[in-house]
Design a protein around this motif. Sequence first.
Motif, PDB file in Angstrom:
ATOM      1  N   GLU A 166     -80.245 -67.924 -88.011  1.00 23.54           N
ATOM      2  CA  GLU A 166     -78.803 -67.924 -88.300  1.00 23.54           C
ATOM      3  C   GLU A 166     -78.048 -67.116 -87.237  1.00 23.54           C
ATOM      4  O   GLU A 166     -76.987 -67.529 -86.771  1.00 23.54           O
ATOM      5  N   THR A 187     -75.240 -68.553 -84.636  1.00 20.73           N
ATOM      6  CA  THR A 187     -73.910 -67.947 -84.532  1.00 20.73           C
ATOM      7  C   THR A 187     -73.606 -67.541 -83.090  1.00 20.73           C
ATOM      8  O   THR A 187     -72.537 -67.859 -82.553  1.00 20.73           O
ATOM      9  N   GLN A 212     -70.848 -69.081 -80.428  1.00 16.54           N
ATOM     10  CA  GLN A 212     -69.881 -68.230 -79.749  1.00 16.54           C
ATOM     11  C   GLN A 212     -70.011 -68.377 -78.230  1.00 16.54           C
ATOM     12  O   GLN A 212     -69.008 -68.446 -77.519  1.00 16.54           O
TER      13      GLN A 212
END
Length: 182
Positions: free
Chosen positions: A5, A9, A13
């Motif tokens: 996870e 993420t 980004q």
Amino acid sequence: KEVSERYTTLKTQHDDLVAAEEKLAGIILDLDQAMREQFKTNFVIIQQNFNRVFAELFGGGKGTLELMEDADILDAGIRIIAQPPGKQLKNINLMSGGEKTMTAIALMFAVLKTKPTPCCILDEVEAALDDHNIHVFANYLKKFENIQFTLITHQKTTMEHADVMYGVTMPERGISKVFSLR
């Protein structure tokens, strides 16, 4: 699962940042090209205006602006060539103080004709001029009907042309008095 996870993420980004960087680079490239085009267009207009204004202020002669050869137009220097009437074409450093001042004023007026501003503050710009040239300068100022000029000066000849005058006098040592005159 946590690492996966976190990776997702951070990867999202990172991808957003890379896409934003590419988008910004494209915008900068577009702006750079637009600036170059605007500079070229406006420089040609300023060149024409400078020659006209120079001839009007000097009662003849020739004033020319040239871009110095450089790879990048935005970094190129600008050569000012001034030839007052009846004089040889010469370097601006060989001109008198009054001639240099009138040349600089001609350039300023050429830019103002190209891109007028609502108001303009001039501080002692005509200080090196004689009375005749101050009259020429002041009369040329009146051609700019849509620009309000504020002149800071000590020249009485310039003050004669003013519509409104604000000043400070010192009637007694250490005592200043503000006045206005239409």
